[in-house]
Scaffold this motif. Structure first.
Motif, short mmCIF file in Angstrom:
data_model
loop_
_atom_site.label_atom_id
_atom_site.label_comp_id
_atom_site.label_asym_id
_atom_site.label_seq_id
_atom_site.Cartn_x
_atom_site.Cartn_y
_atom_site.Cartn_z
N ILE A 118 -79.27 -21.07 19.95
CA ILE A 118 -79.76 -19.85 19.30
C ILE A 118 -79.18 -19.79 17.89
O ILE A 118 -77.99 -20.01 17.69
N TYR A 119 -80.04 -19.50 16.93
CA TYR A 119 -79.62 -19.36 15.54
C TYR A 119 -79.96 -17.96 15.03
O TYR A 119 -81.03 -17.43 15.32
N SER A 120 -79.03 -17.38 14.26
CA SER A 120 -79.26 -16.06 13.66
C SER A 120 -78.60 -16.00 12.29
O SER A 120 -77.58 -16.67 12.05
N PRO A 121 -79.14 -15.18 11.38
CA PRO A 121 -78.50 -15.01 10.07
C PRO A 121 -77.19 -14.24 10.21
O PRO A 121 -76.97 -13.53 11.21
N ASN A 122 -76.33 -14.35 9.22
CA ASN A 122 -75.01 -13.71 9.28
C ASN A 122 -75.07 -12.20 9.50
O ASN A 122 -74.17 -11.62 10.09
N GLY A 123 -76.14 -11.57 9.03
CA GLY A 123 -76.24 -10.12 9.17
C GLY A 123 -76.57 -9.64 10.57
O GLY A 123 -76.51 -8.44 10.86
N PHE A 124 -76.91 -10.56 11.46
CA PHE A 124 -77.27 -10.19 12.84
C PHE A 124 -76.05 -9.58 13.53
O PHE A 124 -74.93 -10.09 13.42
N LYS A 125 -76.26 -8.48 14.26
CA LYS A 125 -75.15 -7.67 14.75
C LYS A 125 -74.64 -8.05 16.14
O LYS A 125 -73.64 -7.50 16.60
N ASP A 136 -75.71 -18.72 6.88
CA ASP A 136 -75.75 -17.89 5.68
C ASP A 136 -77.07 -18.11 4.96
O ASP A 136 -77.15 -18.83 3.96
N SER A 137 -78.10 -17.51 5.52
CA SER A 137 -79.43 -17.63 4.93
C SER A 137 -80.33 -16.58 5.57
O SER A 137 -79.86 -15.71 6.31
N TYR A 138 -81.63 -16.66 5.27
CA TYR A 138 -82.62 -15.76 5.85
C TYR A 138 -83.80 -16.61 6.32
O TYR A 138 -84.21 -17.55 5.63
N ASP A 139 -84.35 -16.28 7.48
CA ASP A 139 -85.48 -17.05 8.01
C ASP A 139 -86.59 -17.18 6.98
O ASP A 139 -87.24 -18.23 6.86
N TYR A 140 -86.80 -16.13 6.21
CA TYR A 140 -87.95 -16.05 5.30
C TYR A 140 -87.81 -16.96 4.08
O TYR A 140 -88.78 -17.20 3.37
N MET A 315 -83.26 -23.04 4.38
CA MET A 315 -83.68 -22.70 5.73
C MET A 315 -84.59 -23.76 6.34
O MET A 315 -84.52 -24.05 7.54
N THR A 316 -85.43 -24.35 5.53
CA THR A 316 -86.32 -25.40 6.03
C THR A 316 -85.51 -26.60 6.53
O THR A 316 -85.77 -27.13 7.62
N LYS A 317 -84.52 -27.01 5.75
CA LYS A 317 -83.67 -28.13 6.15
C LYS A 317 -82.88 -27.78 7.41
O LYS A 317 -82.68 -28.62 8.30
N LEU A 318 -82.42 -26.53 7.50
CA LEU A 318 -81.67 -26.09 8.67
C LEU A 318 -82.50 -26.24 9.95
O LEU A 318 -82.01 -26.72 10.98
N ILE A 319 -83.77 -25.85 9.88
CA ILE A 319 -84.65 -25.95 11.05
C ILE A 319 -84.89 -27.40 11.43
O ILE A 319 -84.83 -27.77 12.61
N VAL A 320 -85.15 -28.24 10.43
CA VAL A 320 -85.37 -29.67 10.69
C VAL A 320 -84.12 -30.29 11.30
O VAL A 320 -84.19 -31.04 12.28
N ASP A 321 -82.96 -29.96 10.74
CA ASP A 321 -81.70 -30.52 11.26
C ASP A 321 -81.40 -30.04 12.68
O ASP A 321 -80.80 -30.77 13.48
#
Length: 329
Positions: A118-125, A136-140, A315-321
């Motif tokens: 599971i992956y979430s941005p840092n702001g996720f509570k 440290d990014s945003y899906d968008y 974010m694109t590289k993160l998803i591929v990785d």
């Protein structure tokens, strides 16, 4: 849907077989056609209430499970995807789940137990244990990053304004997601629209539902694949959609968010960068005061966009990785 288009193309170039499955709406169908990727819409009905949502979800999961049994995927990637997580588990596929909505409590509870990662941005509570990783990014940013987004003036062919016109884009959402049914609209959009009209701005309204009669003259009909171009060229975004508010800011357009649902990633962005303002519950005068500041020449949302792109992870590289990481386990 947008988040996976660039990673899908890269993964395809790397030799992976790609399938994209979606649910409902003309928006989904338009986007899938534009992506030119191997895709299919499995269920075409939109939910109108919580009972209807459950029925559509069950049908969607049934069809997805059957599809997975035929194609036998190794890895299933989804964004808050309940059906995908369940179908992956039942067909022995590994599931990578991206979650950024703190309020999607039902969806998160139904999907997270079945995910391998599971992956979430840092702001996720919230935190879902050892398999939950924060970034440290945003899906968008997967599709709004300057390296991936190229603005297209074709959008103006669908508008009654010139490409050099000043306009404020309003966005009214349809309250039909599981996490939306308890939310209520409290902002007086009629007053706001009148105020911006008095300032000389063209008013454009994009609405997911049938808008009230007094708004009809402002309603626009733009192909879904050109919506981010509409956002990019806007002077200001005002609306109820959290994702759209952040998309606007990431495209260099200041945004005012007017919804009682407080999202962690949006709060983090507002506190760190400031080109999104959560003004739900504020008076019309206070909203306009903030809007005028954000529309002034002293406020440089494009500079903030560049700063975000430099500071945040690709974010694109993160998803591929993430695919390589889970695949190699």
């Amino acid at each position: 849907m947008h988040i996976f288009k660039n990673p899908a193309r890269i993964l395809e170039q790397m030799g992976h077989d790609i399938w994209i499955f979606g649910r409902s709406s003309d928006v989904t169908k338009d986007l899938l056609e534009q992506y030119s990727l191997n895709s299919e819409v499995l269920v075409e009905k939109e939910p109108t209430n919580i009972i209807n949502l459950c029925k559509i979800q069950a049908k969607y999961e049934y069809k997805m499970i059957n599809k997975f049994r035929k194609i036998r995927p190794d890895i299933v990637i989804s964004q808050s995807g309940v059906a995908a997580s369940h179908a992956a588990k039942l067909t022995d596929a590994k599931n990578i789940l991206f979650i950024d909505n703190d309020h999607a409590t039902i969806e998160n509870r139904l999907s997270k137990p079945f995910a391998d990662k599971i992956y979430s941005p840092n702001g996720f509570k919230k935190h879902f244990g050892k398999k939950h990783e924060f970034y440290d990014s945003y899906d968008y940013l997967a599709y709004t990053h300057p390296d991936y987004f190229e603005p297209n003036t074709e959008v103006f062919k669908h508008l009654n304004i010139n490409s050099d016109a000043n306009y404020v884009l309003f966005r009214l959402i349809a309250w039909n997601a599981a996490h939306d049914f308890r939310a209520e609209r409290s902002t007086d959009f009629k007053k706001l629209i009148k105020k911006f009209d008095e300032l000389g701005y063209n008013i454009l309204i994009s609405s997911e539902e049938t808008a009230p009669g007094e708004f009809q003259e402002f309603i626009i009909d733009v192909p879904p694949h050109l919506f981010h171009d509409l956002l990019y060229y806007s002077n200001l975004y005002v609306g109820e959609g959290a994702a759209t508010a952040l998309e606007a800011a990431l495209l260099g357009t200041p945004a005012i968010y007017l919804n009682e649902l407080n999202l962690g990633y949006l709060t983090e962005f507002e506190n760190r960068y400031g080109s999104v303002k959560d003004l739900h519950g504020h008076s019309t005068d206070d909203i306009m005061k903030n809007a005028k500041l954000m529309l002034s020449n002293d406020f440089n949302a494009n500079s903030i966009r560049k700063q975000v792109a430099e500071e945040k992870r690709d974010m694109t590289k993160l998803i591929v990785d993430s695919v390589s990481e889970v695949h190699d386990r």
